[in-house]
Every structure is written in structure tokens, then in C-alpha cells.
Design a protein around this motif. Structure first.
Motif, PDB file in Angstrom:
ATOM      1  N   LEU A  28       5.558   3.341   0.005  1.00 28.68           N
ATOM      2  CA  LEU A  28       5.071   4.041   1.208  1.00 28.68           C
ATOM      3  C   LEU A  28       6.139   3.961   2.287  1.00 28.68           C
ATOM      4  O   LEU A  28       6.704   2.888   2.526  1.00 28.68           O
ATOM      5  CB  LEU A  28       3.789   3.402   1.759  1.00 28.68           C
ATOM      6  CG  LEU A  28       2.515   3.390   0.915  1.00 28.68           C
ATOM      7  CD1 LEU A  28       1.300   3.102   1.811  1.00 28.68           C
ATOM      8  CD2 LEU A  28       2.297   4.661   0.145  1.00 28.68           C
ATOM      9  N   GLY A  29       6.377   5.085   2.946  1.00 25.07           N
ATOM     10  CA  GLY A  29       7.428   5.136   3.968  1.00 25.07           C
ATOM     11  C   GLY A  29       6.885   5.374   5.366  1.00 25.07           C
ATOM     12  O   GLY A  29       5.878   6.048   5.543  1.00 25.07           O
ATOM     13  N   SER A  30       7.607   4.811   6.331  1.00 23.75           N
ATOM     14  CA  SER A  30       7.241   4.921   7.744  1.00 23.75           C
ATOM     15  C   SER A  30       8.490   5.179   8.576  1.00 23.75           C
ATOM     16  O   SER A  30       9.598   5.074   8.079  1.00 23.75           O
ATOM     17  CB  SER A  30       6.621   3.606   8.223  1.00 23.75           C
ATOM     18  OG  SER A  30       5.355   3.437   7.650  1.00 23.75           O
ATOM     19  N   GLY A  34       8.772  -2.136   7.604  1.00 21.01           N
ATOM     20  CA  GLY A  34       7.818  -3.206   7.912  1.00 21.01           C
ATOM     21  C   GLY A  34       6.563  -2.740   8.604  1.00 21.01           C
ATOM     22  O   GLY A  34       5.876  -3.523   9.266  1.00 21.01           O
ATOM     23  N   ASN A  35       6.201  -1.482   8.434  1.00 19.41           N
ATOM     24  CA  ASN A  35       4.953  -0.984   9.026  1.00 19.41           C
ATOM     25  C   ASN A  35       3.788  -1.856   8.537  1.00 19.41           C
ATOM     26  O   ASN A  35       3.623  -2.054   7.326  1.00 19.41           O
ATOM     27  CB  ASN A  35       4.742   0.479   8.597  1.00 19.41           C
ATOM     28  CG  ASN A  35       3.434   1.051   9.095  1.00 19.41           C
ATOM     29  OD1 ASN A  35       2.377   0.724   8.574  1.00 19.41           O
ATOM     30  ND2 ASN A  35       3.513   1.886  10.099  1.00 19.41           N
ATOM     31  N   PRO A  36       2.968  -2.417   9.453  1.00 22.46           N
ATOM     32  CA  PRO A  36       1.929  -3.364   9.027  1.00 22.46           C
ATOM     33  C   PRO A  36       0.894  -2.773   8.081  1.00 22.46           C
ATOM     34  O   PRO A  36       0.448  -3.443   7.145  1.00 22.46           O
ATOM     35  CB  PRO A  36       1.271  -3.808  10.337  1.00 22.46           C
ATOM     36  CG  PRO A  36       1.990  -3.143  11.450  1.00 22.46           C
ATOM     37  CD  PRO A  36       3.060  -2.263  10.897  1.00 22.46           C
ATOM     38  N   LYS A  37       0.502  -1.492   8.284  1.00 17.77           N
ATOM     39  CA  LYS A  37      -0.517  -0.893   7.401  1.00 17.77           C
ATOM     40  C   LYS A  37       0.053  -0.694   5.997  1.00 17.77           C
ATOM     41  O   LYS A  37      -0.614  -0.974   4.991  1.00 17.77           O
ATOM     42  CB  LYS A  37      -0.976   0.467   7.964  1.00 17.77           C
ATOM     43  CG  LYS A  37      -1.872   0.325   9.177  1.00 17.77           C
ATOM     44  CD  LYS A  37      -2.490   1.660   9.580  1.00 17.77           C
ATOM     45  CE  LYS A  37      -1.504   2.525  10.330  1.00 17.77           C
ATOM     46  NZ  LYS A  37      -2.050   3.791  10.802  1.00 17.77           N
ATOM     47  N   ALA A  38       1.299  -0.256   5.921  1.00 21.91           N
ATOM     48  CA  ALA A  38       1.930  -0.058   4.604  1.00 21.91           C
ATOM     49  C   ALA A  38       2.142  -1.411   3.920  1.00 21.91           C
ATOM     50  O   ALA A  38       1.919  -1.551   2.709  1.00 21.91           O
ATOM     51  CB  ALA A  38       3.259   0.674   4.770  1.00 21.91           C
ATOM     52  N   THR A  39       2.532  -2.428   4.691  1.00 25.32           N
ATOM     53  CA  THR A  39       2.785  -3.754   4.118  1.00 25.32           C
ATOM     54  C   THR A  39       1.498  -4.356   3.575  1.00 25.32           C
ATOM     55  O   THR A  39       1.477  -4.922   2.470  1.00 25.32           O
ATOM     56  CB  THR A  39       3.399  -4.680   5.197  1.00 25.32           C
ATOM     57  OG1 THR A  39       4.595  -4.061   5.668  1.00 25.32           O
ATOM     58  CG2 THR A  39       3.715  -6.055   4.643  1.00 25.32           C
ATOM     59  N   GLY A  49       3.555  -1.797  -5.641  1.00 21.78           N
ATOM     60  CA  GLY A  49       3.796  -1.031  -4.431  1.00 21.78           C
ATOM     61  C   GLY A  49       4.831  -1.708  -3.553  1.00 21.78           C
ATOM     62  O   GLY A  49       4.958  -2.931  -3.540  1.00 21.78           O
ATOM     63  N   SER A  50       5.582  -0.902  -2.810  1.00 26.22           N
ATOM     64  CA  SER A  50       6.561  -1.437  -1.873  1.00 26.22           C
ATOM     65  C   SER A  50       6.559  -0.553  -0.630  1.00 26.22           C
ATOM     66  O   SER A  50       5.861   0.469  -0.582  1.00 26.22           O
ATOM     67  CB  SER A  50       7.948  -1.476  -2.518  1.00 26.22           C
ATOM     68  OG  SER A  50       8.336  -0.166  -2.896  1.00 26.22           O
ATOM     69  N   THR A  51       7.337  -0.952   0.362  1.00 27.58           N
ATOM     70  CA  THR A  51       7.394  -0.175   1.604  1.00 27.58           C
ATOM     71  C   THR A  51       8.846   0.019   2.018  1.00 27.58           C
ATOM     72  O   THR A  51       9.740  -0.666   1.529  1.00 27.58           O
ATOM     73  CB  THR A  51       6.668  -0.895   2.756  1.00 27.58           C
ATOM     74  OG1 THR A  51       7.398  -2.079   3.085  1.00 27.58           O
ATOM     75  CG2 THR A  51       5.245  -1.255   2.384  1.00 27.58           C
ATOM     76  N   GLY A  52       9.059   0.952   2.921  1.00 22.39           N
ATOM     77  CA  GLY A  52      10.408   1.190   3.431  1.00 22.39           C
ATOM     78  C   GLY A  52      10.363   2.195   4.548  1.00 22.39           C
ATOM     79  O   GLY A  52       9.291   2.598   4.998  1.00 22.39           O
TER      80      GLY A  52
END
Ligand SMILES: NC(=O)c1ccc[n+]([C@@H]2O[C@H](COP(=O)([O-])OP(=O)(O)OC[C@H]3O[C@@H](n4cnc5c(N)ncnc54)[C@H](OP(=O)(O)O)[C@@H]3O)[C@@H](O)[C@H]2O)c1
Length: 215
Positions: A28-30, A34-39, A49-52
Motif C-alpha cells: 500500500l502506498g501513501s 510510514g502512513n499509520p493506517k497502511a502500517t 503486505g508492506s507499505t511505502g
């Protein structure tokens, strides 16, 4: 398959959970890392799942999903880096909603263009397919209704990309998918989102989805 989803809202998380459940790797991207909802979402995916940032996510995805605030989507694409989309299938779940203090939202654009067309113009070497924008995110994965499976509508300019997205929709539990034409049919599909919202409010029930009766 690696799926990059631009967005950290309910749509991104719901589609992300669907892809993870089917065994895919999802990022999930923002706008910022480190977007809290994605994290929080990624932490509940057993490592699938990962974030970036938008750029990390677009680079990661073999298939990319657009799940950002509709009218901000072209900005999000530019932040992600236009070349990261080249040659890829892009699922566009966005709607260009204009919110007002009172009443249900309307469309910010729609008569002469649409969000789907603007998104395709921003990434001319990608294959944008409008999908998932005509129902609520709670219905995205394996929707169950007493009247049988609802219909999903897709449109886009590339036949191969639509075939791929229709396969994904079948895996998500949408056996009936209607291809309604080129990306300009986003004008009608985005209008259908407004009808969905008005119908849900009229019924005080957001567990609703469209189905065409046939005989
Ligand atoms: N809600 C539903 O059930 C539903 C169903 C079908 C389709 N849709 C459509 O799907 C899309 C996503 O809906 P949603 O409710 O999940 O989330 P949303 O609140 O419409 O959008 C959230 C995302 O948009 C990004 N964003 C907001 N302002 C931005 C800006 N100025 N520039 C770049 N990015 C920006 C946010 O980035 P950050 O991550 O950095 O905060 C976040 O990732 C919308 O277009 C919506 O109309 C919604």
C-alpha cells in the motif's frame, strides 16, 4: 503476483486484503512513508503486505491499483512517477467525488471527461481498466447477496488488460463482469457510483450492489 495499491483508505485496505487472501504480495502506498493506517493494515497480513511511498508502491507492483481520493489521483500518479506504470495493467477504482457540506456527493467532472480518462492520459503507456468503482468497499471480496452475485462493470482501451482484470474479478468472487467499452465509458461508471450512494442513503443500507436482470 506483486500488487501495488496507491492509497491507504478503506478501498486500498479492502482490495489489499482480498489480494493477500488470494496469495499475492501487496504494497500500500501513501504520500509519505510510514502512513499509520497502511502500517496497521500491513502488520495484520502475516508478512504478505508492506507499505511505502506512492513511488515505492508503483515500482513494486506488476499490477497497480489506483485507490486514492478521486480528484487527487493524477497528482498521486505524478508523485508515484509516470514511468513506473509503463506497460502495466492499472486497475482504477477511483471516483471524482465533489463533497459538499450537505447531501450526498456529486461528480467534479463527468460530461466531457472522467477520472478514468484523466488517469489514462496521465499514464499513456499503461493500460487503465476501470473496476470496483460502482459498489462499496465492503462488497469487493466475495460479495454475498440473497439475489445471487452482483454485476461488476469494467471499461478500458486494452483488451488484454481487461481480460486480466476480469480474471482478477472472478478470483475476487465476481462471476458476472460486463465490459462496457473504452475508457471513456468511465463517465457512465463514475455516474453509477453516485447512483449507488444515493440508493444506499435512500435505503439506509450500504450493503447494496447492482445487478442487471436478463431474460
Ligand atoms: N469508499 C468506498 O467504499 C469506495 C468504493 C468504490 C470506489 N471508491 C473510490 O476509491 C477511492 C479511494 O477511496 P477511499 O474511501 O479508500 O479513500 P479516500 O479517502 O478517498 O482517499 C485516500 C487516499 O487518497 C490519498 N490522497 C488524499 N489527498 C491526496 C492528495 N492531495 N494528493 C495525493 N494523494 C492524496 C491519501 O493519501 P495518504 O495515504 O498519503 O493519506 C490516501 O491514500 C476514491 O476515489 C473513492 O471515490 C470508494
Amino acid at each position: 503476483m506483486k500488487v501495488g495499491i496507491l492509497g491507504s483508505g478503506d478501498v486500498a485496505k479492502s482490495l489489499g486484503t482480498g489480494f493477500v487472501t488470494l496469495g499475492h504480495e501487496v504494497r500500500l502506498g501513501s504520500r509519505t512513508a510510514g502512513n499509520p493506517k497502511a502500517t496497521e493494515w500491513a502488520n495484520a497480513t502475516n508478512g504478505k503486505g508492506s507499505t511505502g511511498t506512492f513511488a515505492d508502491t508503483a515500482a513494486f507492483g506488476e499490477v497497480i491499483v489506483l485507490a486514492t481520493l478521486g480528484v487527487a489521483t493524477v497528482d498521486a500518479i505524478r508523485q508515484a512517477g509516470v514511468t513506473h506504470f509503463d506497460g502495466k495493467v492499472v486497475i482504477d477504482a477511483t471516483n471524482p467525488l465533489a463533497f459538499s457540506a450537505q447531501g450526498t456527493p456529486s461528480l467534479a467532472i463527468g460530461l466531457t471527461t472522467s477520472q478514468g480518462e484523466e488517469n489514462q492520459k496521465a499514464i499513456p503507456k499503461a493500460h487503465v481498466v476501470k473496476a470496483f468503482n460502482t459498489t462499496g468497499n465492503a462488497n469487493f471480496f466475495r460479495p454475498k447477496f440473497p439475489g445471487g452475485p452482483p454485476d461488476m462493470f469494467v471499461c478500458g482501451n486494452d483488451a488484454g488488460a481487461k481480460k486480466k482484470v476480469i480474471e482478477i474479478l472472478h478470483e475476487f468472487g465476481w462471476p458476472s463482469v460486463l465490459d462496457v467499452g473504452g475508457i471513456e465509458a468511465s463517465r457512465e461508471l463514475e455516474s453509477l457510483c453516485i447512483l449507488w450512494v444515493k440508493s444506499a442513503f435512500a435505503l439506509s443500507n450500504f450493503q447494496v450492489a447492482f445487478k442487471l436482470l436478463r431474460r
